[in-house]
Design a protein around this motif. Structure first.
Motif, short mmCIF file in Angstrom:
data_model
loop_
_atom_site.label_atom_id
_atom_site.label_comp_id
_atom_site.label_asym_id
_atom_site.label_seq_id
_atom_site.Cartn_x
_atom_site.Cartn_y
_atom_site.Cartn_z
N ALA A 18 65.51 23.72 -19.41
CA ALA A 18 65.00 24.15 -18.10
C ALA A 18 65.42 23.17 -17.02
CB ALA A 18 63.48 24.29 -18.15
N ALA A 40 60.07 25.92 -17.94
CA ALA A 40 60.23 26.05 -16.49
C ALA A 40 60.71 24.74 -15.90
CB ALA A 40 58.90 26.44 -15.84
N ALA A 55 54.52 25.05 -13.40
CA ALA A 55 55.27 26.30 -13.47
C ALA A 55 55.25 26.88 -14.88
CB ALA A 55 56.71 26.08 -13.00
N ALA A 56 55.36 26.03 -15.90
CA ALA A 56 55.30 26.50 -17.29
C ALA A 56 53.91 27.06 -17.61
CB ALA A 56 55.69 25.38 -18.25
N ALA A 59 53.60 30.44 -15.95
CA ALA A 59 54.34 31.47 -16.70
C ALA A 59 53.56 31.90 -17.93
CB ALA A 59 55.72 30.93 -17.09
#
Length: 116
Positions: A18, A40, A55-56, A59
Motif C-alpha cells: 500500500a 491502505a 484508512a485501513a 475500509a
C-alpha cells in the motif's frame, strides 16, 4: 523482538505494498476477526486527512468488520491516530510498527508497548 507469525508477516507485505502504490510515507494493513485483510495508504486531501491505519480501519469497518486481530503500520510511530480507532473496535488487537523495509521496531499487544 518478537518474531511475527505468517499471518502478521502477510500484513507487513500488504502494508508495504500500500505504501508503494500510494507513494506516501506510510502504509497499513489490518486483519479482521474473520481473517479478511484490508490495506491502505494515507489520505492527504484538503477535505479529508487520514493516516494509513485510519484508512485501513475505515475500509474494514465499511466492509462489515466487527473486530480486529492484528494490524501493521509501516513508516509511522505508535502515536499514530489510527491506534485509537483500532482500540475502539478491539482493545486486544496486536499492532505492529515496522520501518519502510519491513523491520519491526514496536509492537503494541494487549494495550502495552513492547520492543525498542
Amino acid at each position: 523482538m518478537t518474531e511475527l507469525d505468517a499471518e502478521d508477516n502477510k500484513l507487513v507485505v500488504l502494508a508495504r505494498g500500500a505504501l508503494g502504490r500510494t507513494g506516501g510515507t506510510t502504509g497499513a494493513a489490518i486483519r479482521d476477526t474473520d481473517g479478511r485483510t484490508y490495506a491502505a495508504g494515507e489520505v492527504a486531501l484538503q477535505a479529508l486527512r487520514l493516516t494509513a491505519l485510519q484508512a485501513a480501519v475505515a475500509a474494514a469497518i465499511s466492509s462489515g468488520a466487527e473486530g480486529f486481530e492484528a494490524a501493521v503500520v509501516v513508516g509511522a510511530k505508535f502515536s499514530d491516530a489510527g491506534v485509537s480507532a483500532v482500540r475502539e473496535v478491539s482493545s486486544a488487537a496486536r499492532i505492529v510498527f515496522a520501518d519502510r523495509d519491513g523491520a519491526v521496531f514496536d509492537i503494541i499487544d494487549d494495550a502495552e508497548v513492547h520492543g525498542g
